[in-house]
Write a protein that holds these residues in place. Structure first.
Motif, short mmCIF file in Angstrom:
data_model
loop_
_atom_site.label_atom_id
_atom_site.label_comp_id
_atom_site.label_asym_id
_atom_site.label_seq_id
_atom_site.Cartn_x
_atom_site.Cartn_y
_atom_site.Cartn_z
N VAL A 99 46.48 -138.49 90.08
CA VAL A 99 45.05 -138.29 89.85
C VAL A 99 44.31 -138.56 91.16
N LEU A 149 49.52 -131.29 73.50
CA LEU A 149 48.30 -132.07 73.41
C LEU A 149 47.71 -132.11 74.81
N TYR A 150 46.50 -131.63 74.96
CA TYR A 150 45.88 -131.55 76.28
C TYR A 150 44.71 -132.51 76.35
N VAL A 151 44.71 -133.35 77.37
CA VAL A 151 43.60 -134.28 77.60
C VAL A 151 42.74 -133.71 78.72
N SER A 152 41.49 -133.44 78.42
CA SER A 152 40.61 -132.79 79.39
C SER A 152 39.65 -133.79 80.00
N PHE A 153 39.81 -134.07 81.30
CA PHE A 153 38.86 -134.95 81.98
C PHE A 153 37.49 -134.29 82.05
N ILE A 191 38.43 -135.59 91.00
CA ILE A 191 38.52 -134.35 91.78
C ILE A 191 39.63 -133.45 91.20
N ALA A 192 40.76 -134.06 90.88
CA ALA A 192 41.89 -133.29 90.33
C ALA A 192 42.80 -134.26 89.56
N PRO A 193 43.43 -133.82 88.50
CA PRO A 193 43.31 -132.51 87.87
C PRO A 193 42.11 -132.45 86.93
N GLU A 228 36.13 -132.29 79.82
CA GLU A 228 35.45 -132.43 78.53
C GLU A 228 34.99 -133.86 78.29
N LEU A 229 35.59 -134.81 78.98
CA LEU A 229 35.14 -136.20 78.88
C LEU A 229 33.94 -136.45 79.79
N GLY A 230 33.52 -135.40 80.51
CA GLY A 230 32.34 -135.53 81.37
C GLY A 230 32.63 -136.24 82.68
N TRP A 231 33.88 -136.12 83.17
CA TRP A 231 34.28 -136.88 84.35
C TRP A 231 34.43 -136.01 85.58
#
Lengths: 138, 261
Positions: A113, A42-46, A56-58, A48-51
């Motif tokens: 983070v 399960l991958y949470v994409s910052f 800055i990372a990840p 794709e959340l528009g952040w």
């Protein structure tokens, strides 16, 4: 178990061992590797959340999750606790009252983070228990 | 790029790869912000697309933390010294081991006081420490300024660089200063200079009204005051990746209880 239950069992099988075996046979099929308790991606994409403007990372992180059957017999790859091993057997004997063990994380890991705050200061912080590293039956 | 939350499990073919709906995205954002301990989504004001020195330094620390999580401490240290030794030092990574959080602070004010030769040239810096999250205590803090090589006018010259904490401001005369550190440097030296300002930072956090900033001044070996810029110290008008900044390492001093939503 109640008397009614015993009557039902008597109807179904001649001996408790046969009923257990039957159940075991059924459960063993569901305990094979495909449906057994294990880690899933399960991958949470910052991003794709528009952040991406403030983180800055990840760009995202692999959170993962646990799912699958914890049925008798619990195999070695299921990371079952001793208690869970006993519970699966009790569940087999008494399914209405004792549930199967749960498939849940046995090891969790932190992620770091790196992000901006409102004043454009930069913050680097470690957040515990964000990533599932391994799953097991509890 | 097919969605915000992806499940790559091949054993669950009925899991749909899709973009989150707006409401779902908002819920996801709220939950993750709550985990990060943020009341709202930050909206930084960034002047350019490039990172300046503070984010670059922090990125170095971030990469060292990520490497450390994957491999042995000794392995990551040797990796670290070969990648970007001029920025984050081994000293900083040692602070990092004990820290829960690291924060770099933007220099808010930089006044170059170009005065007459009889008076002391100096640069002033100010940092806003009011946004530090609750429950975090400073364990170490540094002021970092980059020095470039200057040999044209100062061949074989040494400079005495002094860093002061401003303890009192006056409209009609020079500020009251407390000397934090003096350091003798060669004019030809180049690289990041780090100054320990842990005690000063703790004071600023405990008593924000005492936060009057820092001053740096430079003297030649013959005692003449020169501007920090002449000595090669990079200021606001210098390269983005060499801007002066402050960094602080924090440790949690109280347990934060996340409120239920």
């Amino acid at each position: 178990s109640t008397g009614r239950r015993r009557q039902q069992n008597r109807n179904r099988s001649n001996s408790p061992q046969e009923a257990t075996k039957g159940s075991a046979h059924t459960d063993y099929n569901s305990s094979d590797q495909k449906t057994a308790c294990r880690k899933h991606e399960l991958y949470v994409s910052f991003r794709e959340l528009g952040w991406q403007d403030w983180i800055i990372a990840p760009e995202g992180y692999a959170a993962n999750y646990c799912d699958g059957e914890c049925s008798f017999p619990l195999n070695a790859h299921m990371n079952a606790t001793n208690h869970a091993i006993v519970q699966t057997l009790v569940h087999l004997m008494n399914p209405e009252n004792v549930p199967k063990p749960c498939c849940a994380p046995t090891k969790l890991q932190a992620i770091s983070v790196l992000y901006y705050d409102d004043n454009s200061n930069v913050i680097l912080k470690k957040y515990k228990n964000m990533v599932v590293r391994s799953c097991g039956c509890h | 790029g097919s969605g915000s939350v992806l499940d790559g499990s091949e054993l669950q073919p009925n899991f749909i790869h899709r973009r989150l709906r707006n409401q779902e995205k908002r819920e996801m954002q709220k939950e993750i912000l709550s985990i990060l301990g943020l009341n709202h989504r930050p909206r930084p004001h960034l002047n350019s697309g490039k990172y300046n020195s503070a984010p670059l330094f922090m990125l170095d620390l971030y990469n060292s933390m990520s490497t450390e999580e994957k491999s042995d401490v000794d392995q990551y240290r040797s990796l670290f010294t070969t990648t970007r030794p001029a920025l984050a030092s081994l000293h900083d990574t040692e602070f990092l081991h004990d820290a829960d959080m690291v924060m770099s602070f933007v220099n808010l004010v930089e006044n170059d006081r170009e005065l007459s030769p009889q008076r002391r040239h100096h640069k002033e810096f100010k940092f806003n420490l009011s946004q530090i999250p609750e429950g975090e205590a400073i364990t170490a803090a540094e002021f970092r300024v980059y020095k470039e090589c200057v040999t044209r006018a100062f061949r074989n010259e040494t400079f005495l660089l002094s860093v002061f904490q401003v303890v009192g401001e006056h409209p009609d005369r020079d500020a009251d200063l407390f000397l934090l550190e003096s350091r003798r440097l060669w004019a030809a030296e180049e690289g990041w200079l780090e100054f320990d300002i842990t005690a000063t930072s703790n004071l600023w956090v405990m008593s924000p009204h005492h936060n009057l900033g820092l001053q740096i001044s430079v003297e030649t070996s013959s005692g003449w005051s020169i501007s920090p810029k002449e000595a090669g110290l990079v200021g606001r008008d210098g390269a983005l990746e060499r801007q002066p900044f402050m960094v602080a390492f924090f440790k949690v001093s109280e347990v934060r209880i996340r409120t239920a939503r």
